[in-house]
Design an enzyme around this catalytic site. Structure first.
Site, mmCIF file in Angstrom:
data_model
loop_
_atom_site.group_PDB
_atom_site.id
_atom_site.type_symbol
_atom_site.label_atom_id
_atom_site.label_comp_id
_atom_site.label_asym_id
_atom_site.label_seq_id
_atom_site.Cartn_x
_atom_site.Cartn_y
_atom_site.Cartn_z
ATOM 1 C CG HIS A 38 -26.966 47.180 115.732
ATOM 2 N ND1 HIS A 38 -27.053 46.854 114.266
ATOM 3 C CD2 HIS A 38 -26.896 46.012 116.622
ATOM 4 C CE1 HIS A 38 -27.062 45.940 113.840
ATOM 5 N NE2 HIS A 38 -26.591 45.171 114.932
ATOM 6 C CD GLU A 50 -27.516 44.717 121.097
ATOM 7 O OE1 GLU A 50 -26.320 45.316 119.978
ATOM 8 O OE2 GLU A 50 -27.862 43.288 120.911
HETATM 9 ZN ZN LIG Z 1 -27.345 42.760 115.137
#
Ligand SMILES: [Zn+2]
Length: 428
Positions: A211, A214
């Site tokens: 990730h 984000e």
């Molecule tokens: Zn995710």
């Protein structure tokens, strides 16, 4: 020797039509018009689209279908979602996670999904989610490929013991290294976590999917570190940056330098249009940023871009049907990818591109590939996205694992070659 099954008069995602697909022992063995071979079963597709299954490259199966437990996300923000997940985690039992995940897998298969990459939170001393999803991976293997990512949701360094728990999860059989650099306490910690995680993957010969960035912060630049570490460690083709929403807000000059770096490093990108459009830009008044990463620009730069569903009925997202055509539909709108070529590439972003990112073997419509196929009530990929076409039949290794009756909402449009009429039932 007779074939097991022939799918007759299929249209393929690459535009070929009138193709017969011959299947034997779970594999595609022949692919040409008017095959005319003996077969135990034939299915006349009447020009309908036959595609390899959808691939969801970014999902959270440990949280799915937990909506409302122990409460709803009132603000709808990413941070309240993470806080809510922390409240839910101590309440999780292995049995409940398995039950919800299996229910989701049933839905996914009916929606024509053949593979899902799911992150699984390792910030839990008991590793409840890891144990549950390892069991689910084994139980669904006959009908769905589940690939697991060891994901330190609360930060590799920020959550005490997360690094050891991540290594433990990998030892238990989780096959991809995850991370969340933008959630560490400082940019320096985030960058260090990227290097650390890539090193772990390099030593163990594993894939990486972080990730990454984000956030709406234009200065969150962990993707740059991820690309550099990928180059340094020779991990080209094995690393993915998920979300990359900060790129939406980055300075354009900086991005003109970043895109070639990502491409040269061999890093792939996964955007999550349904989630990015509702989670990002939450601190904006007006105009509100969309937050979706720069999908068409990345595709034009030669970077593999896939779309993930990310969430279905969990602390972050209350909606969702496991429908990758809905995901592609949202991407087309949010990224304004409405040219025919762009819409067509959005179909690749839920099929062939994520299959390559996951390193799936035997994926595709060609002799030698696994007979994992979906017959859609649509003439072509764009038609499929437009109508969220019914998955008339889902095959795994040549065996039917899901069927659905045609709906009654299609238009017969003259002048569109290969258009399938609703009035013509599929003959089996
Ligand atoms: Zn995710």
């Amino acid at each position: 020797m007779a074939l097991d099954l022939i799918l007759e008069r299929a249209s393929l995602p690459d535009g070929r039509s009138g193709v017969d697909i011959g299947i034997k022992d779970g594999r595609i063995v022949e692919l040409r018009p008017q095959l005319g071979a003996p077969a135990r079963e034939t299915l006349d597709c009447s020009g309908r689209l036959v595609t390899p299954p959808f691939v969801d490259s970014h999902f959270h199966m440990d949280a799915t279908l937990s909506l409302g437990i122990p409460r709803l996300n009132r603000s709808g923000t990413l941070l309240e979602g993470i806080a809510l997940w922390s409240e839910l985690k101590p309440l999780l039992t292995e049995e409940a996670v398995v039950e919800r995940a299996l229910a989701y897998c049933d839905l996914a298969v009916a929606q024509g999904l053949g593979a899902i990459r799911s992150h699984v939170d390792v910030c839990d001393p008991k590793l409840t989610g890891v144990r549950a999803l390892l069991e689910v991976r084994q139980r669904v293997a006959p009908y769905l490929t589940l690939q697991l990512v060891a994901f330190p949701q609360d930060g590799l360094y920020r959550y005490p013991g997360a690094r050891d728990l991540l290594l433990q999860a990998l030892d238990m059989g989780v096959e991809v290294v995850g991370g969340i650099p933008h959630f560490e306490r400082t940019m320096a910690d985030g960058a260090a976590s990227v290097g650390d995680l890539c090193q772990i993957a390099a030593e163990r010969g594993l894939l990486v999917d972080l990730h990454c960035d984000e956030t709406d912060d234009p200065l969150s630049r962990h993707i740059e570190t991820l690309a550099c570490e990928t180059q340094r460690l020779g991990l080209a083709g094995r690393v993915t940056g998920s979300h990359l929403t900060s790129m939406h807000s980055m300075d354009n000059y900086y991005v003109s330098k970043l895109l070639p770096l990502i491409r040269e490093a061999g890093v792939a990108a996964i955007a999550n249009p349904l989630i990015n459009i509702v989670i990002q830009g939450r601190h904006d008044s007006y105009p509100k940023r969309r937050g979706l990463t720069r999908v068409p620009e990345m595709m034009a730069a030669g970077i593999p871009v896939a779309f993930g569903h990310d969430c279905v009925m969990d602390p972050w997202y209350s909606l969702g049907m496991g429908d990758m055509l809905e995901v592609a539909h949202m991407a087309i709108h949010v990224a304004q990818m409405t040219s025919f070529d762009a819409m067509r590439s959005c179909f690749d972003a839920i099929t062939t591109i994520p299959a390559a990112i996951l390193h799936l073997e035997g994926y595709g419509v060609a002799p030698g590939c696994s007979a994992d196929l979906v017959v859609l009530d649509a003439a072509d990929p764009i038609d499929a996205i437009r109508t969220k076409a019914t998955r008339l039949r889902v095959l795994r290794r040549g065996k039917t694992i899901a069927t659905a009756p045609p709906q009654c909402s299609r238009l017969d449009l003259p002048g569109r070659p290969g258009e399938v009429g609703r009035s013509r039932p599929m003959a089996g």
